[in-house]
Design a protein around this motif. Structure first.
Motif, PDB file in Angstrom:
ATOM      1  N   ARG A 195       0.848  -1.203   0.000  1.00 58.97           N
ATOM      2  CA  ARG A 195       0.000   0.000   0.000  1.00 58.97           C
ATOM      3  C   ARG A 195       0.880   1.248   0.000  1.00 58.97           C
ATOM      4  O   ARG A 195       0.914   2.009   0.966  1.00 58.97           O
ATOM      5  N   ASN A 196       1.574   1.470  -1.087  1.00 60.67           N
ATOM      6  CA  ASN A 196       2.474   2.609  -1.193  1.00 60.67           C
ATOM      7  C   ASN A 196       1.665   3.897  -1.246  1.00 60.67           C
ATOM      8  O   ASN A 196       0.734   4.023  -2.037  1.00 60.67           O
ATOM      9  N   ASP A 197       2.000   4.865  -0.403  1.00 64.75           N
ATOM     10  CA  ASP A 197       1.271   6.122  -0.388  1.00 64.75           C
ATOM     11  C   ASP A 197       1.432   6.842  -1.721  1.00 64.75           C
ATOM     12  O   ASP A 197       2.486   6.779  -2.357  1.00 64.75           O
ATOM     13  N   PRO A 198       0.379   7.568  -2.132  1.00 60.39           N
ATOM     14  CA  PRO A 198       0.448   8.230  -3.441  1.00 60.39           C
ATOM     15  C   PRO A 198       1.532   9.289  -3.536  1.00 60.39           C
ATOM     16  O   PRO A 198       2.016   9.586  -4.628  1.00 60.39           O
ATOM     17  N   THR A 199       1.906   9.881  -2.417  1.00 61.60           N
ATOM     18  CA  THR A 199       2.891  10.954  -2.463  1.00 61.60           C
ATOM     19  C   THR A 199       4.246  10.524  -1.919  1.00 61.60           C
ATOM     20  O   THR A 199       5.110  11.354  -1.649  1.00 61.60           O
ATOM     21  N   SER A 200       4.419   9.232  -1.744  1.00 66.52           N
ATOM     22  CA  SER A 200       5.710   8.760  -1.267  1.00 66.52           C
ATOM     23  C   SER A 200       6.668   8.649  -2.444  1.00 66.52           C
ATOM     24  O   SER A 200       6.314   8.913  -3.590  1.00 66.52           O
ATOM     25  N   GLY A 201       7.886   8.215  -2.172  1.00 66.22           N
ATOM     26  CA  GLY A 201       8.855   8.025  -3.241  1.00 66.22           C
ATOM     27  C   GLY A 201       8.455   6.883  -4.151  1.00 66.22           C
ATOM     28  O   GLY A 201       7.483   6.169  -3.893  1.00 66.22           O
ATOM     29  N   PRO A 202       9.174   6.676  -5.232  1.00 64.73           N
ATOM     30  CA  PRO A 202       8.834   5.626  -6.188  1.00 64.73           C
ATOM     31  C   PRO A 202       9.023   4.235  -5.598  1.00 64.73           C
ATOM     32  O   PRO A 202       9.873   4.024  -4.737  1.00 64.73           O
ATOM     33  N   CYS A 203       8.214   3.299  -6.078  1.00 66.84           N
ATOM     34  CA  CYS A 203       8.419   1.895  -5.722  1.00 66.84           C
ATOM     35  C   CYS A 203       9.599   1.390  -6.554  1.00 66.84           C
ATOM     36  O   CYS A 203       9.571   1.473  -7.785  1.00 66.84           O
ATOM     37  N   PRO A 204      10.646   0.903  -5.926  1.00 67.24           N
ATOM     38  CA  PRO A 204      11.809   0.445  -6.696  1.00 67.24           C
ATOM     39  C   PRO A 204      11.432  -0.645  -7.693  1.00 67.24           C
ATOM     40  O   PRO A 204      10.586  -1.497  -7.422  1.00 67.24           O
ATOM     41  N   VAL A 205      12.058  -0.607  -8.829  1.00 64.62           N
ATOM     42  CA  VAL A 205      11.811  -1.607  -9.857  1.00 64.62           C
ATOM     43  C   VAL A 205      12.282  -2.973  -9.371  1.00 64.62           C
ATOM     44  O   VAL A 205      13.309  -3.095  -8.705  1.00 64.62           O
ATOM     45  N   ALA A 206      11.502  -3.999  -9.677  1.00 64.22           N
ATOM     46  CA  ALA A 206      11.857  -5.388  -9.354  1.00 64.22           C
ATOM     47  C   ALA A 206      12.086  -5.584  -7.860  1.00 64.22           C
ATOM     48  O   ALA A 206      13.059  -6.225  -7.451  1.00 64.22           O
ATOM     49  N   SER A 207      11.187  -5.047  -7.031  1.00 66.19           N
ATOM     50  CA  SER A 207      11.410  -5.086  -5.588  1.00 66.19           C
ATOM     51  C   SER A 207      10.593  -6.147  -4.859  1.00 66.19           C
ATOM     52  O   SER A 207      10.601  -6.185  -3.632  1.00 66.19           O
ATOM     53  N   CYS A 208       9.859  -7.010  -5.572  1.00 70.86           N
ATOM     54  CA  CYS A 208       9.235  -8.141  -4.880  1.00 70.86           C
ATOM     55  C   CYS A 208      10.355  -9.012  -4.313  1.00 70.86           C
ATOM     56  O   CYS A 208      11.387  -9.219  -4.964  1.00 70.86           O
ATOM     57  N   PRO A 209      10.186  -9.554  -3.105  1.00 73.55           N
ATOM     58  CA  PRO A 209      11.353 -10.061  -2.371  1.00 73.55           C
ATOM     59  C   PRO A 209      11.950 -11.384  -2.831  1.00 73.55           C
ATOM     60  O   PRO A 209      13.158 -11.591  -2.698  1.00 73.55           O
ATOM     61  N   VAL A 210      11.154 -12.308  -3.355  1.00 73.07           N
ATOM     62  CA  VAL A 210      11.678 -13.645  -3.637  1.00 73.07           C
ATOM     63  C   VAL A 210      12.279 -13.680  -5.046  1.00 73.07           C
ATOM     64  O   VAL A 210      11.583 -13.445  -6.037  1.00 73.07           O
ATOM     65  N   LYS A 211      13.564 -13.975  -5.102  1.00 68.15           N
ATOM     66  CA  LYS A 211      14.270 -13.999  -6.382  1.00 68.15           C
ATOM     67  C   LYS A 211      15.287 -15.138  -6.378  1.00 68.15           C
ATOM     68  O   LYS A 211      15.585 -15.725  -5.345  1.00 68.15           O
ATOM     69  N   ALA A 212      15.834 -15.372  -7.557  1.00 70.44           N
ATOM     70  CA  ALA A 212      17.019 -16.217  -7.669  1.00 70.44           C
ATOM     71  C   ALA A 212      18.246 -15.343  -7.463  1.00 70.44           C
ATOM     72  O   ALA A 212      18.191 -14.118  -7.622  1.00 70.44           O
ATOM     73  N   SER A 213      19.346 -15.967  -7.117  1.00 71.18           N
ATOM     74  CA  SER A 213      20.574 -15.200  -6.913  1.00 71.18           C
ATOM     75  C   SER A 213      21.029 -14.501  -8.186  1.00 71.18           C
ATOM     76  O   SER A 213      21.776 -13.519  -8.138  1.00 71.18           O
ATOM     77  N   SER A 214      20.549 -14.964  -9.345  1.00 76.32           N
ATOM     78  CA  SER A 214      20.851 -14.303 -10.616  1.00 76.32           C
ATOM     79  C   SER A 214      20.046 -13.027 -10.800  1.00 76.32           C
ATOM     80  O   SER A 214      20.310 -12.249 -11.712  1.00 76.32           O
ATOM     81  N   GLY A 215      19.034 -12.817  -9.953  1.00 75.98           N
ATOM     82  CA  GLY A 215      18.222 -11.609 -10.016  1.00 75.98           C
ATOM     83  C   GLY A 215      16.849 -11.791 -10.605  1.00 75.98           C
ATOM     84  O   GLY A 215      16.007 -10.889 -10.500  1.00 75.98           O
ATOM     85  N   LEU A 216      16.563 -12.936 -11.220  1.00 75.33           N
ATOM     86  CA  LEU A 216      15.250 -13.141 -11.815  1.00 75.33           C
ATOM     87  C   LEU A 216      14.220 -13.442 -10.727  1.00 75.33           C
ATOM     88  O   LEU A 216      14.503 -14.162  -9.759  1.00 75.33           O
ATOM     89  N   PRO A 217      12.986 -12.923 -10.881  1.00 72.37           N
ATOM     90  CA  PRO A 217      11.980 -13.057  -9.813  1.00 72.37           C
ATOM     91  C   PRO A 217      11.354 -14.444  -9.779  1.00 72.37           C
ATOM     92  O   PRO A 217      11.269 -15.135 -10.807  1.00 72.37           O
ATOM     93  N   ALA A 218      10.914 -14.833  -8.586  1.00 67.66           N
ATOM     94  CA  ALA A 218      10.156 -16.074  -8.453  1.00 67.66           C
ATOM     95  C   ALA A 218       8.857 -15.953  -9.231  1.00 67.66           C
ATOM     96  O   ALA A 218       8.229 -14.892  -9.257  1.00 67.66           O
ATOM     97  N   THR A 219       8.453 -17.035  -9.876  1.00 68.23           N
ATOM     98  CA  THR A 219       7.198 -17.039 -10.619  1.00 68.23           C
ATOM     99  C   THR A 219       6.018 -17.021  -9.649  1.00 68.23           C
ATOM    100  O   THR A 219       5.989 -17.782  -8.680  1.00 68.23           O
ATOM    101  N   PRO A 220       5.008 -16.159  -9.883  1.00 66.46           N
ATOM    102  CA  PRO A 220       3.808 -16.168  -9.031  1.00 66.46           C
ATOM    103  C   PRO A 220       3.193 -17.553  -8.983  1.00 66.46           C
ATOM    104  O   PRO A 220       3.226 -18.293  -9.973  1.00 66.46           O
ATOM    105  N   PHE A 221       2.637 -17.893  -7.827  1.00 60.64           N
ATOM    106  CA  PHE A 221       2.031 -19.223  -7.697  1.00 60.64           C
ATOM    107  C   PHE A 221       0.843 -19.175  -6.761  1.00 60.64           C
ATOM    108  O   PHE A 221       0.675 -18.244  -5.967  1.00 60.64           O
TER     109      PHE A 221
END
Length: 621
Positions: A576-602
């Motif tokens: 729930r990012n506030d409308p006037t807060s800073g930007p949501c960082p790109v690719a910031s969902c937490p679960v990833k591979a060490s190579s940087g690719l995101p976990a597939t939604p499940f």
């Protein structure tokens, strides 16, 4: 304006059907001509495939068409005889290695005698040709992306001089005849600054990043862009193919872009296809490929059909040509719920690609690549650049307005301006699947199972598919519902796709309970299916190099688990990012591979303490 868009749409539709009087006159007055998609500076598909060039002619007899291919510099010219069918002709060239500069002249012997009988192509080269289709997030012009200037500068500094472009006109892009990407940057445009900025961002960034990965081995790359904003999968598929799937509703517009944007290129040999579409199918049935229903069935059938029509001539496009797709950004729901289930449908219900219904495919996730300012409060309030609507609350919108100066929204955050990462992921998946299998990671973690014991939920990821990667859990706002990881506390409310019931305020229709059955919930508001009471967000931790865990002891029994489903108040990686807060960082969902690719939604049910994914996906490890 809507009126302008409607007129443009009608003109494009008329042209695709050959109904424009000016266009018809031009075709008839020419003795022999090339297709509008065959032109100077084009890229033809390199060996081992043979490439065709084609067009129309004006004859009442039995004409003969001959092509002469002349290399500029070393090499000897050669001739090939074409085929004529009615007023259409095509000739196939010898398989040719990448590179070179060729002149190709085509002569018609026996055409009518009131015009020239020879036409010529100049500055033709051979390489890999990629066809890009879909809807608005494929079509989004480079103008509306943050990385556009860097790409233009790279081209003008001599980088990526192997890329050439061709674009079919649409409701979002002007037509672009074949030309080098560099040349496109040198042509001014009142609407787009340069012609280059009018080209598809996803398609171009894919070609750019594929060239970067291939390095010195990169061949000339030809990018053909045909996407049309607001289009559905039904429009890109023939009706006879669409009806092979249940729960597909045809309309007067079904099949129109298959006829008008796929078939005009079907005689051209291509390396493969790239597809970014789905927003306008969010209101349709997602379905399940195993049950032959909905979007999950239709797009794999569409891929089969495209491959079939492009490979009809033996030795041209491979019958199993590579096909890459992009999953939707979290902002792509078009007001409809359950976008997480659409992610599953986009993989043909398997949760990963390639698979049984999607052979020789690759994909890139965009669910975590929403616009940094996806909370649209500042946008809707009209807070910038220089005009503030009366009564608008604009305090704190400065960062949003600054981002809008870098690259303006196109119709809001449904079209994220961070398209370079999309192209990077898509190119990496292509490189590691098509060009150098196994050399780079092509996917993030894929669920393989889960277990619940003593108030602790452990989710395991497929070790084989991880390869040399490990699972990581990045930093996220633990206080702000930003883990994207939810568990189900009410077993009766498990549903893959919901919509509003007879009384939208009190009733909900479950379109798919996980087995394909519909179920009406009278007196259960739709919001209850989406709420954080039904699907509470829980914090997660790294359990092992191949698993994560969550403390669920405070919730009692749980009946399901899902990740990155973005429903209700959970709109993206920043919660729930506030409308006037800073930007949501790109690719910031937490679960990833060490190579940087995101976990597939499940999503999975939890039965007797173990995960059960929706078939055909399996996660019973």
């Amino acid at each position: 304006s809507k009126a302008t868009v409607s007129v443009l749409y009608c003109l494009i539709k008329m042209k695709s059907l050959g109904l424009l009087v000016v266009g018809m006159a031009a075709q008839v007055s020419s003795l022999i001509s090339f297709s509008e998609h065959v032109g100077d500076h084009m890229v033809l598909q390199r060996a081992p495939e043979k490439s065709g060039i084609y067009g129309t002619l004006n004859s009442t007899g039995s004409p003969t068409v001959t092509a002469t291919v002349t290399p500029i510099g070393s090499g000897s010219p050669y001739q090939v005889t074409g085929r004529v069918s009615g007023n259409n002709w095509i000739t196939y060239l010898k398989p040719t290695e990448a590179g070179g500069n060729y002149t190709i002249s085509v002569t018609c012997d026996g055409c009518l005698n009131d015009g020239p009988n020879t036409i010529q192509l100049n500055d033709v080269t051979f390489g890999d040709v990629w066809y890009c289709g879909g809807q608005s997030n494929m079509a989004l012009p480079l103008l509306h992306t943050f990385s556009r200037n860097d790409s233009r500068t790279a081209l003008q500094n001599g980088t990526f001089d192997n890329i050439r472009l061709h674009q079919m006109g649409s409701n979002m892009n002007p037509p672009m005849p074949w030309q080098t990407a560099l040349n496109a940057t040198l042509q001014n445009s009142s609407r787009y600054e340069t012609r280059f900025f009018s080209f598809s961002s996803t398609c171009y960034y894919f070609g750019q990043e594929l060239s970067r990965l291939l390095g010195d081995a990169a061949p000339p790359i030809g990018l053909i862009h045909t996407a049309f904003g607001g289009s559905t999968a039904e429009q890109w598929t023939s009706n006879k193919t669409s009806i092979q799937c249940g729960n597909i509703t045809l309309s007067e517009h079904s099949q129109e872009w298959f006829d008008g944007r796929v078939m005009p290129f079907s005689q051209m040999t291509v390396k493969g296809f790239v597809w970014y579409q789905g927003e306008n199918d969010m209101g349709h049935v997602f379905g399940n490929s195993k049950r032959s229903t909905g979007y999950s069935c239709e797009v794999p059938k569409m891929v089969e059909e495209w491959r079939s029509v492009f490979s009809a001539e033996p030795g041209t496009t491979s019958p199993n040509a590579p096909f890459g797709l992009v999953t939707l950004a979290s902002s792509g729901g078009e007001g409809h719920p359950d976008i997480g289930s659409m992610y599953l449908a986009q993989t043909g219900s398997y949760g990963d690609m390639p698979n049984t219904v999607f052979p020789n495919t690759f994909y890139a996730h965009a669910f975590d690549l929403a616009d940094p300012f996806s909370n649209i409060t500042c946008y809707q309030a009209g807070c910038c650049p220089n005009y503030i609507k009366p009564g608008a609350f604009c305090h704190g919108c400065d960062q949003y307005c600054e981002s809008n100066e870098l690259a303006a929204y196109y119709m809001g955050p449904i079209h994220p301006r961070v398209k370079l990462p999309v192209g990077q992921r898509l190119a990496q998946a292509c490189y590691g699947t098509v060009y150098e299998p196994g050399k780079v990671a092509v996917r993030g973690p894929i669920i393989s199972g889960c277990s619940v014991s003593d108030g602790k939920l452990i989710v395991n990821f497929n070790k084989e598919l991880l390869g040399d990667d490990e699972v990581t859990v990045g930093e996220y706002q633990r206080y702000n519902n930003a883990s994207s990881f939810q568990v189900l506390t009410n077993s009766t409310l498990f549903c893959m796709q919901t919509t509003w019931g007879p009384d939208p305020k009190t009733d909900t229709l479950c379109l798919d309970d996980g087995t394909g059955r519909e179920r009406m919930f009278m007196g259960v508001p739709h919001d209850e299916f989406m709420s954080l009471d039904t699907w509470p967000m829980v914090n997660i931790n790294l359990e092992s190099p191949t698993s994560i865990s969550a403390d669920v002891s405070h919730l009692g029994e749980i009946f399901g688990v899902r990740y990155a489903f973005f429903s209700g108040v959970n709109r993206g990686c920043c919660g729930r990012n506030d409308p006037t807060s800073g930007p949501c960082p790109v690719a910031s969902c937490p679960v990833k591979a060490s190579s940087g690719l995101p976990a597939t939604p499940f999503i999975a049910r939890i039965v007797n303490g173990k995960c059960e994914c929706i078939s055909p996906q399996v996660c019973d490890e």
